[in-house]
Design a protein around this motif. Structure first.
Motif, mmCIF file in Angstrom:
data_model
loop_
_atom_site.group_PDB
_atom_site.id
_atom_site.type_symbol
_atom_site.label_atom_id
_atom_site.label_comp_id
_atom_site.label_asym_id
_atom_site.label_seq_id
_atom_site.Cartn_x
_atom_site.Cartn_y
_atom_site.Cartn_z
ATOM 1 N N UNK A 84 -31.983 63.179 -13.559
ATOM 2 C CA UNK A 84 -31.104 62.467 -12.624
ATOM 3 C C UNK A 84 -30.643 61.136 -13.209
ATOM 4 N N UNK A 85 -31.529 60.439 -13.916
ATOM 5 C CA UNK A 85 -31.166 59.152 -14.517
ATOM 6 C C UNK A 85 -30.165 59.345 -15.653
ATOM 7 N N UNK A 86 -30.322 60.403 -16.444
ATOM 8 C CA UNK A 86 -29.369 60.682 -17.518
ATOM 9 C C UNK A 86 -27.989 60.971 -16.925
ATOM 10 N N UNK A 87 -27.943 61.787 -15.893
ATOM 11 C CA UNK A 87 -26.664 62.105 -15.240
ATOM 12 C C UNK A 87 -26.027 60.844 -14.674
ATOM 13 N N UNK A 88 -26.836 59.984 -14.055
ATOM 14 C CA UNK A 88 -26.309 58.735 -13.502
ATOM 15 C C UNK A 88 -25.723 57.850 -14.601
ATOM 16 N N UNK A 89 -26.420 57.750 -15.738
ATOM 17 C CA UNK A 89 -25.901 56.932 -16.839
ATOM 18 C C UNK A 89 -24.597 57.506 -17.384
ATOM 19 N N UNK A 90 -24.516 58.824 -17.474
ATOM 20 C CA UNK A 90 -23.271 59.462 -17.910
ATOM 21 C C UNK A 90 -22.135 59.096 -16.958
ATOM 22 N N UNK A 91 -22.406 59.151 -15.673
ATOM 23 C CA UNK A 91 -21.375 58.871 -14.673
ATOM 24 C C UNK A 91 -20.912 57.414 -14.702
ATOM 25 N N UNK A 92 -21.756 56.520 -15.227
ATOM 26 C CA UNK A 92 -21.430 55.101 -15.272
ATOM 27 C C UNK A 92 -20.930 54.640 -16.641
ATOM 28 N N UNK A 93 -20.708 55.581 -17.548
ATOM 29 C CA UNK A 93 -20.290 55.246 -18.909
ATOM 30 C C UNK A 93 -18.802 55.506 -19.101
ATOM 31 N N UNK A 94 -18.141 54.593 -19.814
ATOM 32 C CA UNK A 94 -16.733 54.752 -20.171
ATOM 33 C C UNK A 94 -16.640 55.595 -21.442
ATOM 34 N N UNK A 95 -16.186 56.813 -21.313
ATOM 35 C CA UNK A 95 -16.118 57.719 -22.455
ATOM 36 C C UNK A 95 -14.764 57.717 -23.146
#
Length: 287
Positions: A84-95
Motif C-alpha cells: 500500500x505504501x509503494x502504491x501511495x508513493x507511486x501515486x504521489x510521484x511526478x513521472x
C-alpha cells in the motif's frame, strides 16, 4: 522498450560531508557516466534509496531530469515491503520524463510467490509508466522464481526484470519462455555477457558508475556476437568487482569515484565510507 537495451547505470547519490545531497557531485556523476551508458537508473539500491527521505527523492529525480547531458532515458526506483505504501508513493510521484519504474521484490517479510505476484500486480496497475521487476535475493532474502517472473510478464504494464539472483539456470528459463518483448536485464555486472548471450538485453550496473565507457562495451560487443571480446572485457573487472561489495554497495564504487575525482565517497549511516584497506585495494586496481 528498446531504449532500455544496453547498459543502465545504477546511479550513486553523492552526499556532502555534512550528510546532505551533494548536487554538484550528482551533476559530475551524470556528466561522467553519460560518456558511456545508455540510460540512468535513479534511486535504486546503489542510490541509497533506503536512507533518503521523500522530499530528497523528489528533488533528486527533478535534478536528474534537468541535468541530463545526453537526454538519456530515466528509470526511477520505487519499491518496498508494504504494498500500500509503494502504491501511495507511486501515486504521489511526478513521472513526467521518466521512462520506466524499477521496483524491488519485497524484502524482510519474505512473502510467498503468490504474495510477490499480487504485490507487483497492484504496483503495475497503479503505475503510469512501465514496470521493471527487480529480483535480488541477496538483499531481500527471498527469490522470485522463474515461474513467478513469467506469470508477471503476462501483465501488460510489466515489461522486464533486473535479474540479480546469479542463477543462470533461472535466467535461462526466463529467457526461453518469456514473451518476445519482455526485457531480461542482468543485475549482476559480471554476468552481463552471459545474460545477453541467452537473449537478454543488457545490464543495470554498479561498475558503470566508475567505468562507464569501458564497462558499457561488454553489452555492445555481446550484442554484435563478439562474445570472446565481451568476456575479455568482463575479465578485466574480475579483481575490482568484489571490492564494490566488500563493505556493502555503494561504498566501493563511491571510493572509485572519489579516486577518479568525480564526487566524494560519503555514504549515510548505517553505511560508513571505505576503510583504509579497501581504499588501498581500489588504488592498486586503478593504478
Amino acid at each position: 522498450m528498446e531504449k532500455l537495451y544496453g547498459t543502465g547505470v545504477a546511479l550513486v547519490t553523492p552526499f556532502t560531508e555534512e550528510g546532505l545531497v551533494d548536487y554538484d557531485g550528482l551533476k559530475s556523476v551524470l556528466d561522467f557516466t553519460a560518456k558511456g551508458v545508455d540510460y540512468y537508473v535513479v534511486l535504486g539500491t546503489t542510490g541509497e534509496v533506503a536512507t533518503t527521505n521523500r522530499e530528497e527523492k523528489k528533488a533528486i529525480l527533478s535534478f536528474v531530469k534537468a541535468n541530463n547531458p545526453k537526454n538519456l532515458p530515466i528509470v526511477y526506483g520505487i519499491g518496498g515491503n508494504n504494498t500500500a505504501a509503494v502504491v501511495e508513493e507511486i501515486q504521489q510521484t511526478d513521472f513526467s520524463g521518466v521512462d520506466a519504474l524499477l521496483s524491488v521484490s519485497p524484502y524482510y517479510n519474505k512473502p510467498s510467490q503468490p504474495g510477490i505476484i499480487a504485490h507487483f500486480q497492484k504496483i503495475a496497475d497503479a503505475c503510469p509508466v512501465p514496470v521493471v521487476l527487480y529480483n535480488v535475493p541477496g538483499r531481500t532474502m527471498s527469490n522470485m522464481t522463474a515461474e513467478t517472473t513469467l506469470e508477471l510478464a503476462k501483465h501488460p504494464n510489466i515489461i522486464g526484470i533486473k535479474e540479480a539472483s546469479g542463477n543462470l539456470d533461472q535466467c535461462q528459463k526466463i529467457a526461453t519462455e518469456k514473451p518476445a518483448d519482455f526485457l531480461l536485464l542482468s543485475g549482476e555486472d559480471m554476468l552481463t555477457k552471459d545474460i545477453v548471450q541467452m537473449g537478454g538485453k543488457g545490464v543495470i550496473s554498479v561498475l558503470a558508475n566508475g567505468f562507464p565507457v569501458e564497462f558499457s562495451e561488454i553489452a555492445r560487443e555481446a550484442f554484435k556476437g563478439n562474445f570472446d571480446k565481451a568476456k575479455q572485457i568482463t575479465d578485466s573487472f574480475e579483481s575490482i568487482n568484489p571490492l564494490m561489495y566488500a563493505e556493502s554497495n555503494p561504498v566501493g564504487v563511491k571510493e572509485v569515484l572519489r579516486q577518479k575525482g568525480v564526487c566524494g565517497n560519503q555514504v549515510r549511516l548505517p553505511l560508513v565510507p571505505a576503510s583504509e584497506e579497501l581504499k588501498s585495494q581500489i588504488t592498486r586496481y586503478l593504478q
